[in-house]
Design a protein around this motif. Structure first.
Motif, PDB file in Angstrom:
ATOM      1  N   LYS A 308       0.835  -1.205   0.000  1.00 51.76           N
ATOM      2  CA  LYS A 308       0.000   0.000   0.000  1.00 51.76           C
ATOM      3  C   LYS A 308       0.868   1.253   0.000  1.00 51.76           C
ATOM      4  O   LYS A 308       0.567   2.245  -0.663  1.00 51.76           O
ATOM      5  CB  LYS A 308      -0.937   0.000   1.210  1.00 51.76           C
ATOM      6  CG  LYS A 308      -2.061  -1.014   1.131  1.00 51.76           C
ATOM      7  CD  LYS A 308      -2.907  -1.004   2.394  1.00 51.76           C
ATOM      8  CE  LYS A 308      -4.052  -1.996   2.310  1.00 51.76           C
ATOM      9  NZ  LYS A 308      -4.848  -2.038   3.560  1.00 51.76           N
ATOM     10  N   LYS A 309       1.944   1.203   0.756  1.00 54.32           N
ATOM     11  CA  LYS A 309       2.853   2.344   0.830  1.00 54.32           C
ATOM     12  C   LYS A 309       3.476   2.616  -0.530  1.00 54.32           C
ATOM     13  O   LYS A 309       3.547   3.770  -0.985  1.00 54.32           O
ATOM     14  CB  LYS A 309       3.942   2.066   1.863  1.00 54.32           C
ATOM     15  CG  LYS A 309       4.975   3.188   1.995  1.00 54.32           C
ATOM     16  CD  LYS A 309       6.010   2.837   3.048  1.00 54.32           C
ATOM     17  CE  LYS A 309       7.043   3.953   3.206  1.00 54.32           C
ATOM     18  NZ  LYS A 309       8.053   3.610   4.242  1.00 54.32           N
ATOM     19  N   ASN A 312       0.820   4.085  -2.767  1.00 56.75           N
ATOM     20  CA  ASN A 312       0.111   5.254  -2.254  1.00 56.75           C
ATOM     21  C   ASN A 312      -1.385   4.984  -2.044  1.00 56.75           C
ATOM     22  O   ASN A 312      -2.248   5.763  -2.442  1.00 56.75           O
ATOM     23  CB  ASN A 312       0.296   6.449  -3.210  1.00 56.75           C
ATOM     24  CG  ASN A 312       0.096   7.769  -2.499  1.00 56.75           C
ATOM     25  OD1 ASN A 312       0.340   7.881  -1.304  1.00 56.75           O
ATOM     26  ND2 ASN A 312      -0.361   8.775  -3.237  1.00 56.75           N
ATOM     27  N   THR A 314      -4.520   3.955   0.765  1.00 56.97           N
ATOM     28  CA  THR A 314      -4.857   4.121   2.186  1.00 56.97           C
ATOM     29  C   THR A 314      -4.872   2.772   2.910  1.00 56.97           C
ATOM     30  O   THR A 314      -5.094   1.728   2.313  1.00 56.97           O
ATOM     31  CB  THR A 314      -6.239   4.772   2.359  1.00 56.97           C
ATOM     32  OG1 THR A 314      -7.225   3.945   1.739  1.00 56.97           O
ATOM     33  CG2 THR A 314      -6.257   6.156   1.722  1.00 56.97           C
ATOM     34  N   ILE A 315      -4.659   2.850   4.224  1.00 57.29           N
ATOM     35  CA  ILE A 315      -4.673   1.628   5.038  1.00 57.29           C
ATOM     36  C   ILE A 315      -6.070   1.030   5.079  1.00 57.29           C
ATOM     37  O   ILE A 315      -6.262  -0.160   4.802  1.00 57.29           O
ATOM     38  CB  ILE A 315      -4.196   1.938   6.472  1.00 57.29           C
ATOM     39  CG1 ILE A 315      -2.719   2.336   6.469  1.00 57.29           C
ATOM     40  CG2 ILE A 315      -4.418   0.728   7.389  1.00 57.29           C
ATOM     41  CD1 ILE A 315      -2.193   2.736   7.840  1.00 57.29           C
ATOM     42  N   GLN A 317      -9.677   0.084   3.985  1.00 52.94           N
ATOM     43  CA  GLN A 317     -10.483  -0.107   2.773  1.00 52.94           C
ATOM     44  C   GLN A 317     -11.791  -0.765   3.227  1.00 52.94           C
ATOM     45  O   GLN A 317     -11.836  -1.962   3.527  1.00 52.94           O
ATOM     46  CB  GLN A 317      -9.736  -0.968   1.753  1.00 52.94           C
ATOM     47  CG  GLN A 317      -8.469  -0.259   1.235  1.00 52.94           C
ATOM     48  CD  GLN A 317      -7.670  -1.127   0.275  1.00 52.94           C
ATOM     49  OE1 GLN A 317      -7.350  -2.261   0.589  1.00 52.94           O
ATOM     50  NE2 GLN A 317      -7.354  -0.568  -0.887  1.00 52.94           N
ATOM     51  N   ASN A 358       0.191   0.754   9.733  1.00 48.92           N
ATOM     52  CA  ASN A 358       0.503   2.169   9.966  1.00 48.92           C
ATOM     53  C   ASN A 358       1.982   2.360  10.263  1.00 48.92           C
ATOM     54  O   ASN A 358       2.634   3.301   9.793  1.00 48.92           O
ATOM     55  CB  ASN A 358      -0.349   2.711  11.110  1.00 48.92           C
ATOM     56  CG  ASN A 358      -0.162   4.195  11.329  1.00 48.92           C
ATOM     57  OD1 ASN A 358      -0.442   5.006  10.468  1.00 48.92           O
ATOM     58  ND2 ASN A 358       0.331   4.543  12.508  1.00 48.92           N
TER      59      ASN A 358
END
Length: 365
Positions: A308-309, A312, A314-315, A317, A358
């Motif tokens: 995901k990083k 780009n 979001t954490i 979903q 995160n």
């Protein structure tokens, strides 16, 4: 039974002992001298009650409700004590109430849920108890905050009181309909784990809020190895000035207590202990496997966080989270697992996964 033994001998002392847990009973509120004395004598006649209780000062949610008869009711309790030979207990919330109760030979003081929630109020009561040799029971706070409960115990203990017990009366819960106050059994269980030296009494009257489920709640408490029960009793429950729906006559109280299966914490039966040890060993093995699988799951969650990083994304979903829940609930139902358990389990797992992702996504910032 001498008062000093009340809190120390409430558990089954030996395997096979027929000693039942401590039973505290009496009206929610002291209303008249006649009501208090008749209730006390009828409770004593059952032979099942160890301590008489009555509300003298009643903290109410809104003004205008009956807030207790006040200090004039304390001599009634003195008479009830003299007539029955049973110790008496009342709720206190201020220094003056502590002093008045002790001056009228009250044996046990309890700190109510609305007081436990306020450290300033607890400290005032604790300060009033310095130098006093008495028994203090502490109810859980209204809101499900274990630290407030622990803090109240610590404040009372710091005042020099050594005979301390706990009362579990349930917790306020928004939208709760089954109980007046949700039991949230995991909280008193955790309290027992943290403070195993303290006896704990269950208050089915305030948990249930209605008389038809008192025995059910009491049985669950006893099955969880509680040290006693506090049940409200009134000579004419439907005409009680407060909490009428949760009170029962002394005779009905005796029936409820007779209907409870009093269990032992342990037994010396070798066959039972051998079988129990074997089953507990199996549980330990399964728990180890579950933890191993959860560890592997979190490693995969971290890899997902890395992807995901890099892309780009979001954490959280939402669609994927709904998919996990729906799948888990359906599969859990086939395995005999309740929806409530599945939701709590996946909430905990999901939060840990989010924390892991995160951390991965914000490394090197």
């Amino acid at each position: 039974m001498v008062l000093a033994d009340i809190l120390s001998n409430t558990k089954f002392s030996d395997p096979g002992s027929d000693k039942k847990p401590l039973i505290i009973s009496g009206p929610c509120s002291a209303e008249t001298e006649e009501q208090v004395l008749e209730t006390a004598q009828r409770l004593a006649k059952t032979g099942k009650v160890d301590v008489l209780r009555a509300g003298i000062w009643k903290p109410r949610t809104r003004p205008g409700s009956f807030e207790g008869i006040g200090v004039q009711g304390l001599p009634w309790l003195q008479k009830a004590k003299a007539l029955t030979g049973l110790p008496v207990a009342v709720e206190v919330a201020t220094r003056q109430q502590v002093e008045e109760a002790l001056a009228h030979d009250v044996d046990i003081l309890w700190i109510g849920a609305r007081t436990t929630v306020n450290p300033f109020s607890v400290q005032e009561v604790a300060d009033a108890l310095k130098g006093v040799d008495t028994t203090v029971l502490i109810k859980n706070p209204i809101n499900p905050d274990l630290e407030l409960w622990v803090g109240a115990v610590e404040r009372v203990r710091n005042s020099g009181i050594t005979k301390i017990g706990l009362i579990h009366r349930g917790f306020s819960s928004y939208g709760n309909t089954e109980y007046r106050n949700a039991p949230m059994w995991h909280l008193p269980i955790e309290m027992k784990r943290r403070m195993p030296e303290l006896p704990i009494v269950c208050d089915p009257s305030h948990i249930g809020g209605r008389r038809d489920i008192l025995q059910e709640i009491g049985q669950e408490a006893i099955d969880l190895d509680y040290d006693g029960l506090m049940l409200e009793s009134h000579i004419d429950p439907d005409k009680a000035w407060s909490d009428a729906k949760q009170q029962v006559t002394p005779e009905r109280l005796a029936e409820i207590l007779d209907g409870i299966k009093w269990r032992h914490e342990r037994t010396d039966v070798k066959e039972f202990n051998s079988a129990l040890d074997k089953l507990r060993g199996q549980i330990n093995q399964i728990d180890d496997e579950i933890l191993l699988l959860l560890g592997n799951r979190m490693k995969i969650a971290e890899k997902i966080g890395l992807y995901k990083k890099e892309n780009n994304v979001t954490i959280l979903q939402t669609n994927r989270w709904n998919e996990i829940l729906e799948r888990g609930i359906a599969k859990g139902d086939k395995l005999g697992l309740t929806k409530d358990f599945i939701l709590k389990y996946f909430d905990a797992v999901h939060l840990e996964s989010i924390n892991r992702q995160n951390r991965v996504m914000n490394e090197g910032k």
